[in-house]
Design a protein around this motif. Structure first.
Motif, PDB file in Angstrom:
ATOM      1  N   SER A  11       0.373   7.696  -7.970  1.00 42.61           N
ATOM      2  CA  SER A  11      -0.636   7.051  -7.255  1.00 42.61           C
ATOM      3  C   SER A  11       0.422   6.216  -6.170  1.00 42.61           C
ATOM      4  O   SER A  11      -0.276   5.666  -5.462  1.00 42.61           O
ATOM      5  CB  SER A  11      -1.105   5.929  -8.100  1.00 42.61           C
ATOM      6  OG  SER A  11      -0.397   5.194  -8.820  1.00 42.61           O
ATOM      7  N   VAL A  12       1.837   6.433  -6.367  1.00 45.27           N
ATOM      8  CA  VAL A  12       2.477   5.641  -5.432  1.00 45.27           C
ATOM      9  C   VAL A  12       2.722   6.432  -4.333  1.00 45.27           C
ATOM     10  O   VAL A  12       3.014   7.628  -4.052  1.00 45.27           O
ATOM     11  CB  VAL A  12       3.948   5.411  -5.811  1.00 45.27           C
ATOM     12  CG1 VAL A  12       4.826   4.899  -5.001  1.00 45.27           C
ATOM     13  CG2 VAL A  12       3.877   4.425  -7.262  1.00 45.27           C
ATOM     14  N   LYS A  13       2.439   6.055  -3.060  1.00 47.28           N
ATOM     15  CA  LYS A  13       2.646   6.485  -1.730  1.00 47.28           C
ATOM     16  C   LYS A  13       4.018   6.166  -0.839  1.00 47.28           C
ATOM     17  O   LYS A  13       4.264   5.070  -1.231  1.00 47.28           O
ATOM     18  CB  LYS A  13       1.377   5.974  -0.639  1.00 47.28           C
ATOM     19  CG  LYS A  13       0.104   6.650  -1.108  1.00 47.28           C
ATOM     20  CD  LYS A  13      -1.092   6.133  -0.235  1.00 47.28           C
ATOM     21  CE  LYS A  13      -2.440   6.537  -1.007  1.00 47.28           C
ATOM     22  NZ  LYS A  13      -3.444   6.074   0.128  1.00 47.28           N
ATOM     23  N   GLU A  14       4.340   6.808  -0.428  1.00 43.92           N
ATOM     24  CA  GLU A  14       5.697   6.604   0.421  1.00 43.92           C
ATOM     25  C   GLU A  14       5.372   6.211   1.889  1.00 43.92           C
ATOM     26  O   GLU A  14       6.430   5.937   2.517  1.00 43.92           O
ATOM     27  CB  GLU A  14       6.739   7.800   0.287  1.00 43.92           C
ATOM     28  CG  GLU A  14       7.135   8.074  -1.181  1.00 43.92           C
ATOM     29  CD  GLU A  14       8.122   9.099  -1.469  1.00 43.92           C
ATOM     30  OE1 GLU A  14       9.407   8.790  -1.052  1.00 43.92           O
ATOM     31  OE2 GLU A  14       7.673  10.280  -1.719  1.00 43.92           O
ATOM     32  N   GLY A  46       0.777  -1.221  -0.023  1.00 44.85           N
ATOM     33  CA  GLY A  46      -0.016   0.162  -0.159  1.00 44.85           C
ATOM     34  C   GLY A  46       0.889   1.210   0.002  1.00 44.85           C
ATOM     35  O   GLY A  46       0.465   2.365   0.243  1.00 44.85           O
ATOM     36  N   PHE A  47       2.130   0.978   0.171  1.00 45.89           N
ATOM     37  CA  PHE A  47       3.241   2.248  -0.082  1.00 45.89           C
ATOM     38  C   PHE A  47       4.423   1.806  -0.181  1.00 45.89           C
ATOM     39  O   PHE A  47       4.718   0.436  -0.575  1.00 45.89           O
ATOM     40  CB  PHE A  47       3.090   2.779   1.351  1.00 45.89           C
ATOM     41  CG  PHE A  47       3.596   2.016   2.263  1.00 45.89           C
ATOM     42  CD1 PHE A  47       5.053   2.132   2.912  1.00 45.89           C
ATOM     43  CD2 PHE A  47       2.860   1.250   3.127  1.00 45.89           C
ATOM     44  CE1 PHE A  47       5.633   1.423   4.005  1.00 45.89           C
ATOM     45  CE2 PHE A  47       3.326   0.309   4.211  1.00 45.89           C
ATOM     46  CZ  PHE A  47       4.643   0.545   4.579  1.00 45.89           C
ATOM     47  N   VAL A  48       5.319   2.474  -0.563  1.00 49.56           N
ATOM     48  CA  VAL A  48       6.631   2.088  -0.995  1.00 49.56           C
ATOM     49  C   VAL A  48       7.573   2.991  -0.189  1.00 49.56           C
ATOM     50  O   VAL A  48       7.852   4.078  -0.268  1.00 49.56           O
ATOM     51  CB  VAL A  48       7.239   2.611  -2.551  1.00 49.56           C
ATOM     52  CG1 VAL A  48       8.409   2.097  -2.792  1.00 49.56           C
ATOM     53  CG2 VAL A  48       6.179   1.641  -3.516  1.00 49.56           C
ATOM     54  N   SER A  49       8.112   2.166   1.189  1.00 47.46           N
ATOM     55  CA  SER A  49       8.835   2.887   2.146  1.00 47.46           C
ATOM     56  C   SER A  49      10.165   3.424   1.593  1.00 47.46           C
ATOM     57  O   SER A  49      10.731   2.963   0.387  1.00 47.46           O
ATOM     58  CB  SER A  49       9.020   2.059   3.294  1.00 47.46           C
ATOM     59  OG  SER A  49       9.746   1.064   3.156  1.00 47.46           O
TER      60      SER A  49
END
Length: 160
Positions: free
Chosen positions: A72-75, A42-45
């Motif tokens: 659309s990518v969340k961190e 749900g995200f890309v840390s």
């Protein structure tokens, strides 16, 4: 904790498969790895970004730049990702008032997250939707022809 470790192991396996398929140095492969991570977590840390950079032999700045072009990518795990257009054409149509309204409603600046971790605010130079501006995007959905009143209403709904 065990579930998280399993998810991380699955991520590393998928990442290895993508690297093997696209080859080291492939930015297209890195995009696929970023999309996979987004779908799985749900995200890309920052940690995931680092792993993707290392796996493909790319710099971390390249990965963060790729992510900037993938709105659309969340961190992080957040409820809302708000991206405001800061391009010159939207500015001519009044986006500065919209940007101020968003920042004031959330009490944060660009590239910050609210204290509760619920909302992240970013800006993007242009969405390429100038004729509909001012534009903002919330969780990948565009809102066009924004003004102060429309923006306040949306912010009130989000902050509830």
């Amino acid at each position: 904790m065990c579930k998280e470790k399993n998810e991380e192991l699955i991520f590393k396996d998928k990442l290895e498969d993508v690297v093997n398929g696209f080859g080291e140095g492939s930015q297209e492969g890195a995009k696929i790895a970023i999309k996979n991570c987004q779908e799985d977590f749900g995200f890309v840390s920052v940690s995931h970004q680092r792993q993707i950079a290392e796996a493909f032999g790319l710099g971390e700045k390249i990965i963060s730049t790729i992510i900037k072009f993938m709105p659309s990518v969340k961190e992080s795990k957040i409820g809302y990702e708000i991206v405001c257009c800061s391009g010159p054409r939207c500015a001519k149509n009044g986006s500065m008032e919209v940007l101020k309204t968003v920042k004031n409603a959330l009490a944060i600046d660009f590239n910050e997250t609210t204290e509760d971790g619920k909302i992240r605010l970013r800006s993007q130079n242009c969405f390429k939707k100038c004729k509909y501006g001012p534009n903002i995007m919330i969780n990948g959905k565009f809102y066009h022809h924004m003004d102060k009143e429309k923006t306040q209403k949306i912010m009130e709904e989000i902050i509830k």
